[in-house]
Every structure is written in C-alpha cells, then in structure tokens.
Design a protein around this motif. Structure first.
Motif, PDB file in Angstrom:
ATOM      1  N   THR A 136       1.011 -43.316 -47.221  1.00  0.00           N
ATOM      2  CA  THR A 136       1.531 -43.017 -45.854  1.00  0.00           C
ATOM      3  C   THR A 136       2.004 -41.843 -45.863  1.00  0.00           C
ATOM      4  O   THR A 136       2.568 -40.997 -46.350  1.00  0.00           O
ATOM      5  CB  THR A 136       2.714 -44.062 -45.501  1.00  0.00           C
ATOM      6  N   SER A 186       1.020 -42.021 -40.332  1.00  0.00           N
ATOM      7  CA  SER A 186      -0.185 -42.423 -40.484  1.00  0.00           C
ATOM      8  C   SER A 186      -0.548 -43.115 -41.765  1.00  0.00           C
ATOM      9  O   SER A 186       0.184 -42.892 -42.789  1.00  0.00           O
ATOM     10  CB  SER A 186      -1.180 -41.349 -40.305  1.00  0.00           C
ATOM     11  N   ASN A 217       1.447 -52.093 -29.110  1.00  0.00           N
ATOM     12  CA  ASN A 217       0.686 -53.033 -30.114  1.00  0.00           C
ATOM     13  C   ASN A 217       1.416 -52.887 -31.449  1.00  0.00           C
ATOM     14  O   ASN A 217       1.350 -51.982 -32.242  1.00  0.00           O
ATOM     15  CB  ASN A 217      -0.468 -52.332 -30.066  1.00  0.00           C
ATOM     16  N   SER A 218       2.555 -53.568 -31.544  1.00  0.00           N
ATOM     17  CA  SER A 218       3.484 -53.511 -32.555  1.00  0.00           C
ATOM     18  C   SER A 218       3.454 -54.300 -33.783  1.00  0.00           C
ATOM     19  O   SER A 218       2.960 -55.339 -33.681  1.00  0.00           O
ATOM     20  CB  SER A 218       4.947 -53.568 -32.014  1.00  0.00           C
ATOM     21  N   TYR A 219       4.168 -53.690 -35.027  1.00  0.00           N
ATOM     22  CA  TYR A 219       4.308 -54.438 -36.021  1.00  0.00           C
ATOM     23  C   TYR A 219       5.658 -53.956 -36.765  1.00  0.00           C
ATOM     24  O   TYR A 219       6.308 -53.023 -36.266  1.00  0.00           O
ATOM     25  CB  TYR A 219       3.054 -54.436 -37.055  1.00  0.00           C
ATOM     26  N   THR A 276       5.019 -56.067 -44.486  1.00  0.00           N
ATOM     27  CA  THR A 276       4.656 -55.722 -43.112  1.00  0.00           C
ATOM     28  C   THR A 276       4.159 -57.061 -42.419  1.00  0.00           C
ATOM     29  O   THR A 276       3.410 -57.542 -43.119  1.00  0.00           O
ATOM     30  CB  THR A 276       3.470 -54.474 -43.170  1.00  0.00           C
ATOM     31  N   THR A 331      -0.161 -56.961 -36.732  1.00  0.00           N
ATOM     32  CA  THR A 331       0.114 -56.171 -35.315  1.00  0.00           C
ATOM     33  C   THR A 331      -0.098 -57.072 -33.992  1.00  0.00           C
ATOM     34  O   THR A 331      -0.989 -57.769 -34.098  1.00  0.00           O
ATOM     35  CB  THR A 331      -0.861 -54.929 -35.489  1.00  0.00           C
ATOM     36  N   TRP A 361       7.366 -50.723 -35.457  1.00  0.00           N
ATOM     37  CA  TRP A 361       6.499 -49.518 -35.192  1.00  0.00           C
ATOM     38  C   TRP A 361       5.299 -49.954 -34.101  1.00  0.00           C
ATOM     39  O   TRP A 361       5.095 -51.260 -34.065  1.00  0.00           O
ATOM     40  CB  TRP A 361       5.676 -49.043 -36.550  1.00  0.00           C
ATOM     41  N   ASN A 362       4.960 -49.101 -33.433  1.00  0.00           N
ATOM     42  CA  ASN A 362       3.812 -49.171 -32.521  1.00  0.00           C
ATOM     43  C   ASN A 362       2.614 -48.483 -33.153  1.00  0.00           C
ATOM     44  O   ASN A 362       2.681 -47.317 -33.170  1.00  0.00           O
ATOM     45  CB  ASN A 362       4.333 -48.488 -31.112  1.00  0.00           C
ATOM     46  N   LYS A 363       1.606 -49.153 -33.110  1.00  0.00           N
ATOM     47  CA  LYS A 363       0.213 -48.839 -33.811  1.00  0.00           C
ATOM     48  C   LYS A 363      -0.559 -47.934 -32.639  1.00  0.00           C
ATOM     49  O   LYS A 363      -0.716 -48.371 -31.527  1.00  0.00           O
ATOM     50  CB  LYS A 363      -0.480 -49.979 -34.088  1.00  0.00           C
ATOM     51  N   ASP A 415       1.055 -43.875 -35.974  1.00  0.00           N
ATOM     52  CA  ASP A 415       2.080 -44.998 -35.686  1.00  0.00           C
ATOM     53  C   ASP A 415       3.369 -44.607 -34.802  1.00  0.00           C
ATOM     54  O   ASP A 415       3.618 -43.661 -35.643  1.00  0.00           O
ATOM     55  CB  ASP A 415       2.390 -46.101 -36.472  1.00  0.00           C
TER      56      ASP A 415
END
Lengths: 179, 179
Positions: free
Chosen positions: A25, A33, B21-23, B34, B37, B65-67, B72
């Motif tokens: 990452t 990313s 579009n989050s995770y 993790t 998403t 996080w928003n992908k 992200d």
C-alpha cells in the motif's frame, strides 16, 4: 500541484516462499493505493500509481503486508520524503528501499521509520509536473483526476477517450526478471 | 492472551449515496483486517473479525475508506482503547462511533483522534477469552489461529473440521435494517 508517479516493481522477502502472499500500500496523507496480492518471497507487482501532491513537506508511506485468512500482517514499512523525489517525465529503473518495522512520529506526523527488517522493495518514484504550473492548469488536472477516481467501474467506457492519454492504474501482467 | 472480536455492522455517511463505495479496516499494532466494499451512504457490512491481543495498553484503529479507481480516500478514523472493551461471550447490538479526520500520536503510538467528521460506524466489540488463561492454553489458541491464518485458500477444506466451531471471518450476506 504536482503528480507523484510511483511504480511498485518487486520485493525481496526472507523466508520460505510459501509463507508470503503479499501486497503493497502507498499512502500520502488521507489517500491510499494498493497493489494486487502476489505469492512468494520475490513478489513482482509492476503496478503504476499516481497521487496529487500539494504539500512537499510530507512523505510517501510504503507498507508491505502479508495477506492472511483472518488478518493481514505488516512485513515492513518505509517513509520516503517527497522532497527527495526527482522530477522526471521518464520512468527509471527504481531504487531498492529497505523496510523497517515501525514508524517514527512527531506532532502527529510521520517523519521516518525504525527497527530494520530484512525485507526490501524496488520502487520507481518521480514527479511528473512542476509545482509552479498556473492555478487554472492545476485545477484542470485536479478535476480530471477526481472525475476519473470517483467514476464507477461501469462508467469506465464513456470516459475512455478522456483517459486514454494516461490509462491508470496500469498493472503489467508479465513478471520481471531477477538480478 | 485474549481474543478481540469485532463485528463491523454498518455506517452512516453524509452526502450523495452515489459518492460512496466504502470499506472498513481494523488495525491492532501490525495486524490488519478489511471488510468488503459496499456502495451507498448507509453501507452495511455485518462482518466479523478477530485479533489475538497480548497488550491491553493499545487501541483498535478503525478506518473507513472510500474506494476509488486511482486511489482510496479516507472518510474517517476512530481509536478505541482496548481497556474500554467489555468481556463477553455473546454478541451485542454494538455502539455508534463517530469518526475523526486524523489521529493523535505520542511517542510513536496513537492515543486518540481529532477533527470530527459527520460520519459514524456501528461496531460490536468484545473480548472473548479472559487474559489469565494458562500459558499452554494461550499457546494452543495462538497456534491454532496462526495455522488458520497462514493456510492457503485451497487448504481450507482439510482444516474445516478444526475450524468449524468458529468459522471466520464470517460475512453475513443479508443486509440489515436501519433504525
């Protein structure tokens, strides 16, 4: 505004190849990313990433993680000051960066890493645009990148003509040779 | 040694549903898990995770996080001191945690967060085993978890009988109702 281009090339890990299924990452401030996950003690990603950079006093945080079924374990981290990154329109052969186990923080910001690991990663980092481009040009680039980044996967085709000059992120599917 | 169980239930984000579009990532020291998403301003994950904990003076770092296609973007983070987490053999309804934009660090360790965001996440956190179990029992659990975590996907079936008491991580496929 400048574009930081990073190619995550490969890594050398130590231990049984069976032990590793790793990914990298890249983080700058609140943006991240991630590469794909690759097996073995000499994983090869060859993936390109880019980031919009407004502040040169920060650093690029590199983390190499080993993927597990229950949790992922950090193999090591590196901090690359943005000020140390060259400006170039061309790709380079990259530099080997040794990974440490922990980050060093001061005033809520990372300024380095500590506790060496035997692991290292090959990264090609460069800035693609100068920092002193006019505001309107910077805004153009920021807007363009934001639009690409927030579009859904199924929106990809309508935008294709706009992104064809710089299709990214780009994952090379062939693996590399080891020196 | 104790098992920290975390169910990432859902989140409430603010803004157009199309934007998200989050995770969620959960981190304790050098270990990370993790979620998948999920799209929308009220994403629902309902995923269970667990961590081996040896030090109670640390905290669980939660990041939403928003992908994006290129990178992200972090929507927010929270830090939950392990000492504040209850001990229970049973799942609970969870607690809403407001997310901040940044972490607070002292002596290279996180001790809190700052700069509130309007986003919040519903988490059910609990410790499943007491801290004072005998060494041999702790070793048994550590070994078992390590074996599960490092096995390859195609090794899953031979180990199935060993893990059937606690199949994890477990992702509920149905979505939840909103209050």
């Amino acid at each position: 505004m400048s574009l930081l281009c990073v190619r995550v090339k490969k890594a050398k890990l130590h231990g049984s190849p069976d032990k590793f299924n790793s990914y990298v990452t890249l983080k700058v401030q609140n943006v991240k990313s991630t590469t794909i996950t690759v097996r073995g003690d000499q994983p090869c990603w060859e993936q390109d990433f880019m980031f919009e950079i407004n502040r040169l006093d920060l650093g690029l945080i590199v983390e190499v993680w080993n993927k597990g079924l229950i949790w992922d374990t950090m193999l090591g981290t590196a901090w690359i000051p943005l000020k140390s990154i060259r400006q170039s329109e061309e790709e380079g052969s990259g530099e080997w960066t040794f990974l440490d186990a922990e980050v060093l923080m001061k005033a809520d910001e990372i300024y380095g890493t500590k506790n060496p690991t035997p692991y290292r990663v090959l990264l090609d980092t460069r800035f693609e645009l100068p920092f002193d481009i006019p505001d309107d040009e910077a805004q153009y680039w920021t807007g363009k990148l934001d639009r690409i980044n927030t579009m859904r996967i199924h929106d990809e085709y309508p935008l294709q003509d706009e992104v064809q000059r710089r299709p990214m992120p780009l994952a090379a599917s062939q693996c590399c040779e080891w020196d």
